[in-house]
Design an enzyme around this catalytic site. Structure first.
Site, PDB file in Angstrom:
ATOM      1  N   LYS A  68     -48.828 -18.869 -13.352  1.00  0.00           N
ATOM      2  CA  LYS A  68     -47.478 -19.125 -12.854  1.00  0.00           C
ATOM      3  C   LYS A  68     -47.490 -19.698 -11.440  1.00  0.00           C
ATOM      4  CE  LYS A  68     -45.090 -16.248 -16.123  1.00  0.00           C
ATOM      5  NZ  LYS A  68     -46.260 -15.807 -16.927  1.00  0.00           N
TER       6      LYS A  68
HETATM    7  C1  LIG Z   1     -46.416 -16.029 -18.372  1.00  0.00           C
HETATM    8  C2  LIG Z   1     -47.783 -15.898 -18.950  1.00  0.00           C
HETATM    9  C3  LIG Z   1     -48.100 -16.406 -20.236  1.00  0.00           C
HETATM   10  C4  LIG Z   1     -47.058 -17.040 -21.139  1.00  0.00           C
HETATM   11  O1  LIG Z   1     -46.674 -18.300 -20.668  1.00  0.00           O
HETATM   12  P1  LIG Z   1     -45.350 -18.994 -21.274  1.00  0.00           P
HETATM   13  O2  LIG Z   1     -45.154 -20.227 -20.462  1.00  0.00           O
HETATM   14  O3  LIG Z   1     -44.259 -17.985 -21.089  1.00  0.00           O
HETATM   15  O4  LIG Z   1     -45.626 -19.286 -22.691  1.00  0.00           O
HETATM   16  C5  LIG Z   1     -49.413 -16.305 -20.671  1.00  0.00           C
HETATM   17  N1  LIG Z   1     -50.369 -15.710 -19.918  1.00  0.00           N
HETATM   18  C6  LIG Z   1     -50.106 -15.211 -18.692  1.00  0.00           C
HETATM   19  C7  LIG Z   1     -51.196 -14.556 -17.919  1.00  0.00           C
HETATM   20  C8  LIG Z   1     -48.815 -15.292 -18.152  1.00  0.00           C
HETATM   21  O5  LIG Z   1     -48.571 -14.782 -16.934  1.00  0.00           O
END
Ligand SMILES: *Cc1c(COP(=O)(O)O)cnc(C)c1O
Length: 498
Positions: free
Chosen positions: A113
């Site tokens: 993120k």
């Molecule tokens: C948020 C997250 C995901 C999922 O990503 P999306 O864009 O919501 O599909 C997968 N792995 C981790 C570690 C995350 O923080």
């Protein structure tokens, strides 16, 4: 280029408005009215640039109302070794011949993120300035752990912004709590709520829609905005790393320009994999998009049957960031596949809100099957996969990434497809030390989370990220804990609204 709303194609705004507003007023998501093209010659050109310049090049295609200088201001601030621990920003490491891990977790909070949340604050403040909003932007976040920390790190000390994060007092891991309560920065606030994640989320939603607070904010020269994953400003940065990875692999001779590359993404909200789909629609030679879920497999079922049904049991898994039953960004995919049929999207998403369920047409089902492969695995298989690839390839991966690896193995068995493949690795293994350690050693440990990090460091080749290494010694700044009924008053006090 203009942005339309998925639920009303007559709404047309520039990217600065789409980003500042976050979501369209009738509840739709903003999507570019057409998808810009990327040629192989352009990919070749990008091979010679660093990550920040590649990002700027891609942003210029989408954020056409931004000047070059504005875009460069955003990318320079976000994608530097000030914030990321590797020069390449998105690191590629080979798992085995023809299969690559795209490590998206070398940012300040050790999860993917950061790739978007490091730049979003700059997009937001630049956008607000462009459309002559001279208010300070206030971000409120309800978090179950990861997003809150990533948003805090992104907005920390960014001029013209202030951020307040609410987390469920007993609903985050000790490590996550420590990460948030020791947060540095002059414009940040963190507060525990006596309740669960839904209480936090409902509290924030209630504040956002409270007309009286809104007016008082405005009088005080403040405005709310949102950092959540439906904001276009969070999606567009994710397109970059798929293009960048292709450019890097072609530059180093792992693939030839024009070769197809499959992409595997561990998925929750469908944001990350949708970004890969956008890259493909732009012209990047991506083959199959492999959508990996944990046992909350609403997406696996959707790709298989064309029926989206959230009426099912919810499971708490060892890949908690994928414990999601409503994948918001799917709305954007369906808008593209139906060629912008806003009436159809309205119908499906009204049904989802009212009954928790909708079924797409046969034509859409066919496209889904052609473009995507959906698979899932349970916690036991996730841990077995971590163990296997540790033993076989001396590579340590986190639980979310392991779900992707397992589903990719299943895909290969089912199809025999040998196309070279990139697996999105979404978190550092240190972020989920307890599960990773249990998987590698074959048993649960009763040591505390800091000791687990040290233990994992002994077993793994991957150095401990500095952000986690010094956490133990950081000073705790935020000790507040409130009842969910006090959130309104808390915000009013925090921003001097009374
Ligand atoms: C948020 C997250 C995901 C999922 O990503 P999306 O864009 O919501 O599909 C997968 N792995 C981790 C570690 C995350 O923080």
């Amino acid at each position: 280029m203009f942005y339309k709303s998925t639920r009303n194609s007559n709404i047309k705004v520039e990217s600065a408005t789409a980003i500042t507003q976050g979501i369209s007023e009738e509840g739709g998501l903003f999507v570019p009215e057409s998808i810009p093209e990327l040629t192989l010659d352009e990919v070749k050109y990008l091979s010679g640039l660093n990550y920040s310049c590649r990002a700027a090049y891609v942003f210029k295609k989408f954020l056409t109302d931004f000047t070059d200088a504005e875009i460069q201001y955003c990318t320079d601030n976000a994608y530097s070794t000030k914030n990321f621990e590797t020069e390449s920003i998105a690191e590629i490491s080979q798992l085995f011949d023809g299969t690559y891990m795209l490590e998206l977790w070398h940012g300040p909070t050790c999860a993917f993120k950061d790739m978007a949340l490091q730049i979003l604050p700059y997009f937001l403040t630049t956008s607000a300035k462009k459309i002559n909003i001279d208010k300070k932007i206030v971000i409120l976040v309800a978090t179950s752990g990861d997003t809150g920390k990533a948003a805090l790190e992104g907005f920390k000390d960014v001029e013209g912004t202030q951020i307040m994060v609410f987390y469920p007092e007993d609903g985050v891991s000790p490590m996550q709590k420590r990460q948030m309560t020791t947060q540095e920065g002059s414009n940040v606030g963190v507060c525990a709520v006596k309740g669960n994640f839904d209480d936090c989320q409902n509290g924030v939603k209630a504040i956002f829609t409270d007309a009286e607070i809104k007016q008082k904010m405005s009088d005080a020269g403040l405005m709310f905005s949102s950092a959540n994953s439906i904001n276009w400003g969070r999606l567009v940065p994710q397109i970059v790393y798929y293009i960048s990875t292709y450019a890097s692999l072609a530059e180093s001779g792992e693939i030839a320009y024009g070769d197809k590359l499959n992409v595997v993404v561990p998925t929750g909200n469908f944001g990350n994999i949708l970004a890969a789909y956008y890259a493909k629609k732009m012209g990047l030679p991506i083959g199959k998009l492999i959508c990996a879920s944990n046992v909350n497999k609403v997406l696996t079922d959707f790709i298989e049957t064309g029926v989206y049904d959230r009426n099912r049991e919810f499971f708490a898994t060892c890949s908690p960031s994928m414990d999601i039953l409503i994948s918001s960004n799917l709305e954007r995919l369906l808008y593209i596949i139906t060629n912008g049929d806003d009436a159809q999207i309205r119908e499906w998403f009204t049904a989802l809100a009212q009954t928790g369920k909708y079924e797409v047409t046969d034509a859409v089902k066919a496209v889904l099957k052609e473009e995507f492969f959906g698979g899932y695995c349970d916690d036991e298989q996730t841990k077995a996969t971590i163990h296997d690839i540790y033993e076989k390839y001396s590579y340590t991966c986190d639980t979310h990434t392991a779900v992707a690896v397992k589903v990719y193995e299943d895909y290969k068995k089912a199809t025999g497809d040998t196309t070279k493949t990139v697996i999105a690795s979404t978190a550092s293994p240190y972020k989920f030390s307890a599960s990773v350690l249990e998987a590698i050693e074959g048993k649960k440990s009763d040591i505390d989370e800091y000791e687990m990090v040290d233990r994992l460091a002994e077993l793994s080749d991957i150095p401990v990220p500095s952000a986690l290494a010094d956490l133990k010694n950081r000073e705790r700044r935020f000790t507040g804990s409130i009842d969910k009924s006090e959130m309104n008053d808390f915000v009013a006090k925090e921003f001097g609204l009374n």
